[in-house]
Design an enzyme around this catalytic site. Structure first.
Site, PDB file in Angstrom:
ATOM      1  N   GLU A   1      12.021   6.498 -16.988  1.00  0.00           N
ATOM      2  CA  GLU A   1      10.677   6.966 -17.314  1.00  0.00           C
ATOM      3  C   GLU A   1      10.221   6.420 -18.674  1.00  0.00           C
ATOM      4  O   GLU A   1       9.055   6.076 -18.856  1.00  0.00           O
ATOM      5  CB  GLU A   1      10.651   8.495 -17.329  1.00  0.00           C
ATOM      6  CG  GLU A   1      10.942   9.119 -15.963  1.00  0.00           C
ATOM      7  CD  GLU A   1      11.132  10.616 -16.058  1.00  0.00           C
ATOM      8  OE1 GLU A   1      12.251  11.045 -16.444  1.00  0.00           O
ATOM      9  OE2 GLU A   1      10.179  11.364 -15.760  1.00  0.00           O
TER      10      GLU A   1
ATOM     11  N   SER B   1      18.274  19.114 -17.457  1.00  0.00           N
ATOM     12  CA  SER B   1      17.146  19.969 -17.792  1.00  0.00           C
ATOM     13  C   SER B   1      17.649  21.163 -18.573  1.00  0.00           C
ATOM     14  O   SER B   1      18.779  21.614 -18.367  1.00  0.00           O
ATOM     15  CB  SER B   1      16.488  20.435 -16.489  1.00  0.00           C
ATOM     16  OG  SER B   1      15.759  21.617 -16.683  1.00  0.00           O
TER      17      SER B   1
ATOM     18  N   HIS C   1       0.833  -1.214   0.000  1.00  0.00           N
ATOM     19  CA  HIS C   1       0.000   0.000   0.000  1.00  0.00           C
ATOM     20  C   HIS C   1       0.866   1.262   0.000  1.00  0.00           C
ATOM     21  O   HIS C   1       0.456   2.294   0.520  1.00  0.00           O
ATOM     22  CB  HIS C   1      -0.915   0.051   1.228  1.00  0.00           C
ATOM     23  CG  HIS C   1      -1.851  -1.099   1.365  1.00  0.00           C
ATOM     24  ND1 HIS C   1      -3.135  -1.076   0.878  1.00  0.00           N
ATOM     25  CD2 HIS C   1      -1.704  -2.318   1.944  1.00  0.00           C
ATOM     26  CE1 HIS C   1      -3.745  -2.211   1.172  1.00  0.00           C
ATOM     27  NE2 HIS C   1      -2.901  -2.991   1.802  1.00  0.00           N
TER      28      HIS C   1
ATOM     29  N   LYS D   1      19.621  19.562 -12.215  1.00  0.00           N
ATOM     30  CA  LYS D   1      18.879  18.328 -12.461  1.00  0.00           C
ATOM     31  C   LYS D   1      19.718  17.166 -12.991  1.00  0.00           C
ATOM     32  O   LYS D   1      20.577  17.350 -13.841  1.00  0.00           O
ATOM     33  CB  LYS D   1      17.735  18.607 -13.449  1.00  0.00           C
ATOM     34  CG  LYS D   1      16.460  19.112 -12.799  1.00  0.00           C
ATOM     35  CD  LYS D   1      16.109  18.290 -11.581  1.00  0.00           C
ATOM     36  CE  LYS D   1      14.668  17.908 -11.439  1.00  0.00           C
ATOM     37  NZ  LYS D   1      13.940  17.483 -12.546  1.00  0.00           N
TER      38      LYS D   1
END
Lengths: 448, 448, 448, 448
Positions: free
Chosen positions: B291, B278, B156, B284
């Site tokens: 992804e 980035s 969970h 970054k």
């Protein structure tokens, strides 16, 4: 070199290949809109004193030059360029030195790519609406021409009641017109300016978002800057879902035509030059074009599935996953456009075999009419129905008379074509106007 | 000129464009297998006395030449060629005159394209299995190395009980291995010779189907010749569904890694050269590669949706709709292969931050253990559970000891890695053997 | 009271409703398997000295009693019970006091629900395979009976070449048989014991997992205890994907039948008592049953979509999302079973209209044969093809002779039915054996 | 007895079961709307002289009675009744004799079921819009309350730049509001009167379609009577696609909340009475409700897949396949409603842990700001970016000040909440008005 690359560092070759993916190929189609959006952005930077008038002029000139180079296929994006945004910034820096390094002030590639796909989609959507209207016109014209041509109406793939070619073709025109409203809703969602969102959390500058909204011809500024990022993929999905609905109409049209052009029906025919043959069977005249129209619905559905899945269970803010929504969007827009155009061609050249259609209006089609005759005499409908059912024998009637007698709104004898044509014309005018406005806004931006 | 074209007739330009679609591009990848299948077909035609030995020899020589030309990118299929089958027949006729016109005896492009995609898929599937095994090995190796490294186990999305890096990575290896069985089932379905089906209704010749089955290395002849046509798309769907399952494992692996490499966790890290930056945020270090692995599951799902929809509600026999199953199949095979390969790279270079993992093993993880301690003393479990629940205060234990003490099969202290590695090795051997057999069969055919 | 509920706390009513959802309804079908799995678990607890022999006996008696109550619909799960696991534990505690509170030692509802759905699916899958075999038999029988009945073969929905009713029906039998292999692969994945996984991270007890594997008749213990949790949804998806493939065959069968029973064809008919009528058209005899078979493919596809989406982008370990995979799984199993059964009924009663079929074998079907006649005389096939193409006039031949002359493997004159029937019989035997083994294993567990 | 049944004939039991399916259960929810539509239809029949004033009065009275019986659960549809239409006609005939047999004059169950689902959907859609507005209000309120509460903004699941709780929650409110436009477009498509279409080919009576349009409160008559039938499923799909978009917002909200309530974040908390526990782990406080919100997006997607597939490749006119679109439509409407309602509850009770949020605003979030400081001093942005990148060391700033300083439209310091609240209020008013109009129109029809 990538915009974010640190001197002396390299990106692993295989990772580069995998992450860049198809972007160089897809982004080639975005060069123009990326340059246009950059001009609008630079104009705004000038207004808030980040760029001088001189600098804006120089940037604009070179951005216009990029558009020209691209038209001549001389502005090629490669794997090393990563994407259109990098390619353009690097080009500007190469040409204009330090000035090129200023263009990215106050934006991120994250809002830049959104403005690109929105501008791209706007133009494509208007083109699709234009194509859809052409198809509506072709359908309405054929419906008009064949409004008194009877054809069997089927339910459950069984002969049901008398119908007409006019009713059948008119049904597709009305459906398309209705679903253009859905496309309009998606168009409206897409017609919002994302610039100023940066990576979703803004920048510490006093950006004038409404200025770029106006310069680029968006209907409004998309307000909440995080919502801008979160709407990526969602608006694409709204567009694809609307296109799926249009493809569904074309899928049904093709399904009907494939059935009704079988040797067992021969209700309609399409010209020989639209048909292909077989490599083994000399007699074949195949309607491949109709089969592909039918099947391309499934292709579109897959594009929408891709986006619907990619954007689910993603946390807020930009995630690279969103990059993969670009290809299905662009492919879907292309597919809807070409399929609509092909359908218009097919419908405008459709040959109607009246003799066969009339011959196919066999007695069973008239059984229900008989029940209604009894009902009109006062016999309760269910009893009339049972009486006819028990007869089990039906007689042919005059099909043309039958269909023309149904005079109430939307029935075979009253298709409402004049009203339909008026609506089509009205819609056409609206689309033309939108196209004209968009073009003149963008042209003004380029010329200024 | 198209194979089916009547002299003096033309196909409408726009229809040609729409119906040919992406075939020239896709078929470029099928030149080799189409030539190979043609050699097998010609050998069979020689056996049943349609071709002389001499003719067979000449055809074979030119077909081998085509394979060589293709390797050098000198056998380009264009829109006008329609597809690979036409291109090759036309080439043979150009080179060999009348003899070229004989090659199509006893087949149709309908069974030809099936034999092409089956041969193509066989090779690609074995490559994918090979890649999957490499990933299993990388996972097993890291699991082994980190079997006594504790990490919090979550349910969970909340801290649940002590887990280990070994358990976590091992779970993916076992899953992949299990789903290779599903891929094998799809491979087996695909491993059937369709030649002889022609357009689904055969030919009036005494074809020797088992001969081509043997020459091309298929495991069996797909018997009913109409079933051959009807299985098109279905087998492609079985393949894509199996690949979707594999992508699902990679999607979960990427999902976990994206979570566990957040600044709030820092359980793991991937090398800098795998990360991108980035365009706006200097600090970054993004895991775009993870992804995209996550998102590519959705892309694969869309491919399978396309086929699942296209082939539904189609009547028996070849329908042109089936043509559109080729692109999602080929794209899906490509995608699974590259994603597996990227994952192997990531896993093999994964950096495990033991310190952070240990620190994250906070007291609540040990609450359940306390309940079991009471249960072992004879207190009914539900009462023990309630006692601990009411305490509401938990103490940290030795996480390493905790995980190593769970000794039963499959638990953290007994991952069963030696057995797993044995299974991986066994599977690897089987795949290598299949690859070797396929290659030697096809090479033999080319050399003979 | 919920198992996890703290005295004095309550769950918000609306949250309770939303989270419990359909579970009480669905879990009603799992009472038997949950009780069976609990007996196996208790037996294992006895072996590892958590339960005494006496305690085991008492628990077993009451669990058997629950099965009996459930058979009589006297073991009703309600919203307040949350799920079957809670209902049973609470019942045991009510009946047996402290002993009931011991049953949950060493397990979690997370591995319990998996063992339930696996046992449930095993039985249902075997039932589905049994139904599929019955349909294969019906198809093979009709194929056999009609192997010399010609029918037009279609490609592109146009008359292509002579086919036969035997070929057409036989194609479905072979397809089903092939896809049962895919179902077997899913069955095999499902045939693994998840017990001992607990919530994915095990328990600090010396569980004997192989013992429950054996008692419950699983083929193996699913090893890695985290993989057990992560495989939830994935195995369900494998099952549904395999069922989708079977539904696809039935979708095609229905599509064909709906076409071939149109008034324009009348190749086949189904009995009046299978047909429904219209509320308005007295003459209608509709094949609703075929339309619903066709449409239920889409329903199944939606179930598989639900699972394919729910389980994506989920981190490792149990997540409540998985709960929602239960309904599409159970509904899908039900749907496949009833659709197969209905198809068997339809096929076994199918009326073949030989006269119409023969009449439909019009001249164009024989054009290709003419080209082959020339090819056999030595004219290169492409020339022969063109010669016939230019004739543009074809003559009818003897269709029966034509189809019977195609003698090679899988062609109309050589359908390979004896071999097919042998394979069907073999498969049937295997299924029966599996069913028998499963039943005897579970009965033994209940009786012991 | 079925309406279409011939005396003495029977429908095969298994076929009856399979074809009737879930209709009795689903149709129970349509009793009221079916009765209402029947009153409108009867009124129209009276106007065109099929029914006398007396007859209309009697029918109306009994139809009102049916609505009352249904409210008290005393009008039960069973398998034998087939569907709601049959049940009602049979009831009327039982009560009113011959008069009952007249009610079906001039309609078919095909247009009747469409009018039912449209009326049903209208009411449900307005309820959903109402719920969505409530959620917007809860989001806006929390956004307002927390507009100056900083939180880390993430991209690529990595800390990016300072964000705020206000920005984050406001983004969902704006998104929902935007997608209500899409739902409105679907509502508009649905708000067309299908009556008079009969089975798609009309009836030979002089129906007054505009009269029923007005009586039932539809915005317009759906014109082409074949389009009416062909739009079945399509409009359902438009509705479900719009609902999918709304579920997507809720899926993202839940995804964010599940992440941000992890022990590693603890940015937010939900009340204990919203959480559930574990059957094995005493310490667990699980957010099952959030997980189910997340997962129910997938359930909705499956419903839309079912319809998108069922209605493809269907020929024009009613096909029984369409019957299966009813369940996903009704289930989807239910699901969207309950999920919106649950989300409102969660958001309105959301606890914001400001301390943790502030603590999480670590130095890297401010790196980009530093680059902009340099850019504002005239250093080209790309150079400023590189300077900061090379520093590799960042300092914490005042997060609250940072977010409040971004003052342009839509940024953290200027969320535009007053405008948003105005739009929400406006939308709320429109929905209320629509609900009121619908209720008063239908009440008027019942009272008259």
């Amino acid at each position: 070199m990538k915009l974010w690359q640190k001197k002396g560092t390299t990106l692993h070759k295989e990772i580069e290949q995998y992450t860049v993916g198809n972007d160089p190929f897809l982004d080639q189609k975005l060069v123009k809109v990326d340059a246009i959006a950059s001009i609008a952005h630079a104009s705004m930077l000038n207004k808030i004193n980040i760029l001088t008038k001189q600098e804006l002029k120089a940037l604009k000139k070179e951005l216009c030059n990029i558009i020209k180079l691209d038209k001549k296929n001389k502005f090629k994006i490669t794997l090393k360029d990563e994407d259109v945004h990098t390619k353009i910034e690097n080009h500007l820096t190469k040409k204009l030195g330090k000035l090129g390094k200023k263009i990215h002030t106050g934006r991120s590639r994250n809002d830049q790519v959104i403005v690109d796909t929105r501008l791209y989609s706007k133009e494509k959507l208007l083109g699709i609406e234009e194509q859809a209207i052409k198809l509506c016109q072709a359908l309405a014209k054929q419906s008009q021409k064949n409004q008194s041509t009877p054809m069997p109406g089927y339910t459950h793939m069984q002969k049901a009641m008398p119908s007409s070619v006019g009713l059948w073709l008119g049904s597709f025109a009305e459906s398309l017109l209705d679903y253009l409203e859905l496309l309009d809703a998606a168009y409206k969602l897409n017609n919002q300016n994302p610039l100023g969102s940066a990576a979703g959390y803004g920048v510490p500058l006093n950006l004038d978002r409404n200025m770029t909204t106006k310069l680029l011809g968006f209907a409004k500024t998309q307000n909440n800057i995080l919502y801008v990022q979160n709407s990526r993929g969602k608006i694409e999905l709204a567009i694809l879902n609307a296109l799926t609905q249009i493809m569904l109409d074309l899928n049904k049209l093709a399904t009907d035509l494939l059935l009704f052009t079988m040797q067992e029906f021969q209700f309609f025919e399409i010209p020989d030059e639209f048909c292909t043959g077989s490599s083994i069977m000399p007699h074949k005249k195949n309607k491949d074009v109709l089969e592909l129209i039918r099947a391309n619905y499934g292709i579109m559905l897959g594009y929408s599935t891709q986006i619907a899945n990619i954007i689910s269970s993603l946390p807020s803010g930009y995630n690279r996953d969103l990059q993969l929504t670009k290809e299905p969007l662009m492919a879907g827009l292309e597919l809807a456009n070409s399929t609509l155009s092909i359908c218009t061609l097919v419908i405008s050249k459709l040959e109607v075999n009246k003799k066969n259609l009339l011959k196919a209006c066999t007695p069973e089609l008239f059984a229900t009419g008989k029940a209604f005759e009894l009902a009109k005499k006062g016999i309760p409908f269910r009893e009339a129905y049972k009486t006819i059912k028990n007869t089990n024998e039906w007689h042919k009637s005059d099909a043309t008379k039958n269909i023309m007698q149904k005079k109430y709104a939307g029935a075979t004898g009253n298709l409402g074509l004049p009203k339909l044509e008026k609506e089509i014309a009205k819609k056409k005018k609206i689309i033309s106007k939108k196209q004209h406005q968009l073009n003149s806004t963008l042209n003004k931006l380029l010329r200024q």
